[in-house]
Enzyme design. Structure first.
Site, short mmCIF file in Angstrom:
data_model
loop_
_atom_site.label_atom_id
_atom_site.label_comp_id
_atom_site.label_asym_id
_atom_site.label_seq_id
_atom_site.Cartn_x
_atom_site.Cartn_y
_atom_site.Cartn_z
N ARG A 21 0.84 -1.19 0.00
CA ARG A 21 0.00 0.00 0.00
C ARG A 21 0.88 1.24 0.00
O ARG A 21 1.94 1.27 0.65
CB ARG A 21 -0.92 0.03 1.23
CG ARG A 21 -2.08 -0.94 1.18
CD ARG A 21 -3.12 -0.57 0.12
NE ARG A 21 -4.26 -1.47 0.11
CZ ARG A 21 -4.41 -2.51 -0.73
NH1 ARG A 21 -3.49 -2.79 -1.62
NH2 ARG A 21 -5.50 -3.27 -0.68
N HIS A 31 -0.86 0.25 -9.58
CA HIS A 31 -1.55 -0.60 -8.61
C HIS A 31 -2.20 -1.82 -9.28
O HIS A 31 -3.41 -2.03 -9.20
CB HIS A 31 -2.60 0.18 -7.81
CG HIS A 31 -3.07 -0.58 -6.60
ND1 HIS A 31 -3.51 0.05 -5.45
CD2 HIS A 31 -3.18 -1.91 -6.35
CE1 HIS A 31 -3.87 -0.86 -4.56
NE2 HIS A 31 -3.68 -2.07 -5.09
#
Ligand SMILES: NC(=O)C1=CN([C@@H]2O[C@H](COP(=O)(O)OP(=O)(O)OC[C@H]3O[C@@H](n4cnc5c(N)ncnc54)[C@H](O)[C@@H]3O)[C@@H](O)[C@H]2O)C=CC1
Ligand SMILES: O=C(O)C(=O)CO
Length: 313
Positions: free
Chosen positions: A228, A276
């Site tokens: 993250r 991502h």
């Protein structure tokens, strides 16, 4: 049995059909605002609060990803969103382990064989062999030794690198040295040449990859963030790159996504960027997993992948 589905970007129709085929006894519907009709299970990603609120009869909520930080953040702001009696499950592996292995092996081998340096030399039409790293010095340290971290450790082990991992409690992974807890973090970092992050995003891990942590890695270390954006202090990484403490980084996740055009990370020659997608949710694998979990739940069993809401992952 009634199942409600909500995802901000997935095509609901193919999920509904796929689940319906796997669970013929169920009625699956896409949740729409205002739908308060009965439901036994919910499949969600970043759901609106009103979708789950007041549904204490749910037998399970299935997050459509491995990380549940989005749902847990909402839950902190709206504790009424999910009744304490309703278990929350996440995807464990479902094909993400292999995707993470591909990404990590590609990136680590590229750094080990100095492909980034040769790419720069190519731009200078420079024909010059560079000194190789010694395999035994190319220690890989993986933050997080859960489902994905241990998959990545296994895939890098076959290349003969020393591998270590850091987790909350000791881990038994064949050929991998286990470090655990805050007390052993410095020992884990010391001697690490490649840092790979696969921690969950929790109050304990946010901002963990900061200047202080980076300064404990080998000089000229590499950083691979697959977990993250909130884990990495981006300005600290840029400063460490400028200072030569960190040689290069590969980042799949960012504090702000999409990464703003103005971010200096975009133009940094030693930062690789992906949007991502290191490991995405694979619909067929995820539906097989969730359908099996629902069947287990119906049989009175507790499926794998239950999130510990207090622990935060
Ligand atoms: N970039 C991407 O495309 C994707 C990113 N992810 C991220 O990867 C993360 C990891 O996924 P999994 O391996 O399935 O999670 P997991 O829950 O199986 O593993 C988490 C690991 O982190 C360790 N850990 C947690 N808190 C800790 C702490 N305070 N100190 C030390 N160790 C700690 C645990 O001991 C465990 O070894 C997810 O939470 C998600 O955020 C997941 C899928 C795709
Ligand atoms: O499943 C997750 O947590 C992801 O980040 C998918 O991209």
């Amino acid at each position: 049995m009634d199942i409600i589905f909500y995802h901000p970007s997935f095509k609901a129709a193919s999920w509904i059909n796929g689940l319906q085929q796997r669970l013929p006894q169920a009625t699956v519907r896409q949740w729409q605002p205002g739908d308060n009709a009965a439901a036994d299970y919910a499949l969600v990603r970043t759901p609106p609060v009103e979708m789950l609120q007041g549904r204490s009869d749910l037998k399970g909520v299935f997050a459509l990803g491995a990380g549940v930080d989005d749902i847990l953040t909402q839950l902190k702001q709206h504790p009424e969103m999910l009744s304490e009696s309703v278990p929350l499950f996440r995807l464990e592996d479902t094909g993400m382990g292999l995707q993470m292995q591909e990404y990590a092996v590609y990136t680590v081998l590229g750094w080990f064989r100095r492909f980034d340096d040769y790419q720069q030399q190519k731009q200078q039409t420079l024909w010059q062999s560079l000194k190789n790293y010694r395999r035994q010095d190319f220690t890989i340290g993986i933050l997080g030794a859960g489902v994905l971290g241990s998959n990545v450790a296994q895939s890098l082990k076959v290349w003969g690198f020393p591998i270590r991992c850091w987790s909350r409690s000791p881990k038994q992974i064949d050929g991998v040295t286990s470090y655990y807890g805050a007390d052993q973090l410095s020992d884990f970092l010391s001697g690490t040449q490649v840092l790979i992050n696969l921690l969950p995003n929790t109050p304990q891990t946010v901002g963990i990859i900061n200047r202080q942590l980076l300064s404990q890695l080998n000089s000229g270390a590499f950083v691979l963030n697959l977990a993250r954006g909130a884990h990495l202090v981006e300005e600290d990484l840029l400063a460490a790159l400028e200072a030569g403490e960190i040689k290069a980084a590969a980042l799949d996740v960012f504090v702000q996504e999409p990464l703003p055009e103005t971010s200096p990370l975009w133009s940094h020659p030693r930062v690789a960027i992906t949007p991502h997608n290191a490991a995405v949710t694979l619909p067929e694998e995820a539906m097989d997993y969730i359908a099996k979990s629902i069947q287990q739940r119906e049989a009175g069993e507790m499926p794998e992948g239950r999130v510990d809401i207090v622990r935060g992952y």
